[in-house]
Design a protein around this motif. Structure first.
Motif, short mmCIF file in Angstrom:
data_model
loop_
_atom_site.label_atom_id
_atom_site.label_comp_id
_atom_site.label_asym_id
_atom_site.label_seq_id
_atom_site.Cartn_x
_atom_site.Cartn_y
_atom_site.Cartn_z
N ARG A 6 0.82 -1.22 0.00
CA ARG A 6 0.00 0.00 0.00
C ARG A 6 0.85 1.26 0.00
O ARG A 6 0.61 2.19 -0.75
CB ARG A 6 -0.89 0.06 1.24
CG ARG A 6 -2.12 -0.80 1.21
CD ARG A 6 -3.39 -0.09 0.92
NE ARG A 6 -4.07 -0.84 -0.14
CZ ARG A 6 -5.30 -0.66 -0.53
NH1 ARG A 6 -6.02 0.27 -0.01
NH2 ARG A 6 -5.82 -1.39 -1.50
N THR A 22 0.58 3.76 -3.80
CA THR A 22 -0.36 4.89 -3.89
C THR A 22 -0.10 5.71 -5.14
O THR A 22 1.03 6.13 -5.38
CB THR A 22 -0.25 5.81 -2.65
OG1 THR A 22 0.21 5.02 -1.57
CG2 THR A 22 -1.56 6.45 -2.32
N HIS A 69 1.61 -0.55 -10.43
CA HIS A 69 1.01 -1.12 -9.22
C HIS A 69 1.22 -2.64 -9.20
O HIS A 69 1.67 -3.21 -8.20
CB HIS A 69 -0.49 -0.78 -9.21
CG HIS A 69 -1.27 -1.36 -8.06
ND1 HIS A 69 -1.62 -0.63 -6.96
CD2 HIS A 69 -1.77 -2.60 -7.85
CE1 HIS A 69 -2.30 -1.38 -6.11
NE2 HIS A 69 -2.42 -2.59 -6.64
#
Ligand code: OOG
Ligand code: NI
Length: 451
Positions: A314, A318, A325
Motif C-alpha cells: 500500500r 499509492t 502497481h
C-alpha cells in the motif's frame, strides 16, 4: 404438497433470471458477459492443462453460471427477511465484513451456498450490506432517514407468502418455485422513481452517497453482477475497446502461478435519470460493472501473510498506474510461496484430498502417510477455491464507484453482534468452512484407502 424441487434448482433459476433482468436494465452488462466468455474461451484454448484441471475439479461447468451480486438494505427487518428469502435458495450468511474501516457506513455478509455439491452446481452469492444509520452524526438526518425507511416494504406480498410457504412445507414445488423467482426478483429491480423529493435526496447524499442510495428508493436495486474470469489482466486490457472504462487498479493480490483469494476490477457507475417526488428530474449513480478472478482459499496463517504484504505494498503503490502497481505488488508478494506444494506444506492455503485412479486400485495395500501417498500419486491434493470476499478490495470498489467519498469518522466501528442481531442469526465463519472441507476430504480419502 407434491415433491419439492431442490434449493439448488431454485438458486439456479433465480440467478439466471437475475442475470437476464440486469442485462435488460444495463446493456453494458451483456457486453461484459460476452467479453469475459471470450477471454475465458481463449484462456482455456491456450492452456489445456488448466482446462483439464478445472474439469477434474467440477469447476468448468460452474464457470459459465458463476457470478455474484451486491445489494444494500436499510433496516434490520429488511435484512432478516432477506435471510429468509435467500434460505429458500440454499444461500446462507457467511462472513462478517466491516466497511466502516474504509469510511463507508455499512457492514455486510455474503449469502452463498455452502456444500461442495451446491457450490459445484451454482455458487451464486450476494454481498449484502446493512446501512448503519447510527454512524450518522446529525440526529435530524438520522431520524429523517429512519422515517423514510419505515414507510417502505421491499418485498411483494407474493414473495412474503412463498417464503412462509417454503418454510412451512420445507421447500417449494416446481410451479411455486417459478412464482417465487418472479416475485422475489421484484425486490432487486431498478426503479426510476425516487420515493423522496430532490431536497431530501440531496441532504442524504451530502452526508454520504451510499445513504441516499439506500434510503431514497423503493427497493435495494442490485448494483452489480460480477462474472468470473480466468484472466483478469487480459479482461481489464480489453475493457476500453468494448466501451467500458475500468477503474485504474486491479484490487487484491498480483498475478501468480497459483492464484490466491480474489482479484477484482470494476467500471464506473452509470448516471441514471431519476424522477423525484414533486416531478423534479435528476440523476443518481448506483450501478456499475465488475469482474473477478478467484484463486485458492487461504488459512488464517496465509491470510495474515496476505494482509501483511498488502499493507506493505500500500505504502509503495499509492497513485501508481495499474502496470506499475502490479509490478510493485509482484515484487512484494515474492515473499508469498507460489507453488501448490509450498502453499500446502507451509499451511498457507486449504486443499481438498481425493484418491486418484491409482489410489483406488492400490486400496488397502497402500502406505498410510499422506505425503508418501501424494508422492506415489495415489492421493491428489487440489486447491479449494475461495468463495468469499475481501474487505479491502470491497472498500476499493465502493470508493471508486462512489467517487472516492470515504468518511474516516465512521472508522473503528466493527460490530458483528449488532449485525447478527439485525440478521436474526449468526454468520458462519468462512475459515471454519474451508477447514472442515479439508478435514472431511482427508478423512474420507484415508478411509477409502483402507477398504
Ligand atoms: C458492494 C461492494 C463489495 C465486492 O465484490 O467486493 C463487492 C457494494 O458496492 O454494494 O461487491
Ligand atoms: Ni462485487
Amino acid at each position: 404438497m407434491t415433491v419439492p424441487i431442490s434449493h439448488h434448482e431454485i438458486r439456479d433459476r433465480f440467478s439466471k433470471a437475475m442475470s437476464a433482468m440486469y442485462q435488460a436494465e444495463v446493456p453494458q452488462y451483456e457486453t461484459l458477459l460476452e467479453l469475459v466468455a471470450q477471454v475465458n474461451r481463449e484462456t482455456l484454448e491456450r492452456d489445456p492443462e488448466l482446462a483439464a484441471r478445472l474439469e477434474a475439479h467440477d469447476e468448468l461447468n460452474r464457470l459459465s453460471v458463476e457470478r455474484h451480486g451486491a445489494i444494500r438494505v436499510g433496516t434490520a427487518e429488511e435484512l432478516t427477511m432477506l435471510r429468509r428469502l435467500f434460505a429458500v435458495m440454499g444461500m446462507y450468511p457467511v462472513g462478517y465484513y466491516d466497511l466502516s474501516e474504509a469510511g463507508v457506513p455499512v457492514h455486510s455478509t455474503a449469502f452463498r451456498p455452502i456444500d461442495d455439491d451446491a457450490l459445484a452446481r451454482n455458487p451464486f452469492r450476494v454481498f449484502t450490506s446493512l446501512l448503519r444509520l447510527e454512524l450518522i452524526e446529525s440526529a435530524e438526518l438520522r431520524e429523517r432517514a429512519a422515517g423514510i425507511l419505515a414507510e417502505r416494504d421491499i418485498f411483494t406480498p407474493g414473495a412474503r407468502e412463498l417464503i412462509e410457504l417454503s418454510e412451512r412445507q420445507g421447500g417449494l414445488t416446481d410451479e411455486q418455485a417459478d412464482r417465487f423467482v418472479a416475485e422475489s426478483l421484484e425486490t432487486f429491480r431498478w426503479h426510476q422513481d425516487a420515493t423522496v423529493d430532490l431536497e431530501t435526496y440531496e441532504a442524504l447524499h451530502a452526508e454520504h452517497r451510499l445513504i441516499a442510495d439506500v434510503v431514497c428508493f423503493r427497493g435495494p436495486h442490485i448494483n452489480h453482477l460480477t462474472p468470473r474470469t480466468l484472466d483478469i489482466d487480459e479482461a481489464q486490457r480489453r475493457m476500453p475497446a468494448a466501451g467500458m472504462n475500468p477503474k485504474e487498479v486491479i484490487e487484491g493480490p498480483p498475478r501468480r502461478d497459483c492464484p490466491i483469494l480474489l482479484r477484482q476490477t470494476s467500471f464506473k457507475a452509470l448516471e441514471e435519470p431519476t424522477r423525484f417526488a414533486g416531478e423534479r428530474q435528476g440523476t443518481h449513480t448506483a450501478r456499475f460493472g465488475e469482474i473477478e478472478q478467484r484463486g485458492v482459499a487461504l488459512t488464517a496463517k496465509g491470510r495474515a501473510l496476505y494482509d501483511r504484504l498488502l499493507a506493505e505494498s500500500r505504502q509503495r503503490t499509492t497513485g501508481l498506474t495499474n502496470a506499475e502497481h502490479q509490478r510493485v505488488l509482484a515484487e512484494v508478494f515474492a515473499d508469498f510461496p507460489d507453488t501448490e506444494a509450498e502453499l500446502r506444506h507451509q499451511g498457507l492455503a486449504f486443499f481438498e484430498y481425493r484418491l486418484t485412479a491409482a489410489g483406488r486400485e492400490a486400496g488397502a495395500g497402500a502406505e498410510a502417510e499422506l505425503e508418501k501417498l501424494i508422492e506415489q500419486g495415489l492421493v491428489a491434493a487440489r486447491p479449494i477455491t475461495y468463495e468469499d470476499f475481501l474487505p479491502v478490495s470491497a472498500a476499493g470498489i465502493f470508493q471508486s464507484n462512489l467517487g472516492g467519498g470515504g468518511n474516516q469518522a465512521y472508522a473503528g466501528n466493527a460490530n458483528k453482534e449488532a449485525f447478527e442481531e439485525a440478521l436474526g442469526a449468526k454468520v458462519t465463519d468462512e475459515l471454519a468452512l474451508y477447514a472442515e472441507r479439508e478435514r472431511m476430504s482427508l478423512q474420507s480419502t484415508l478411509e477409502a484407502l483402507k477398504r
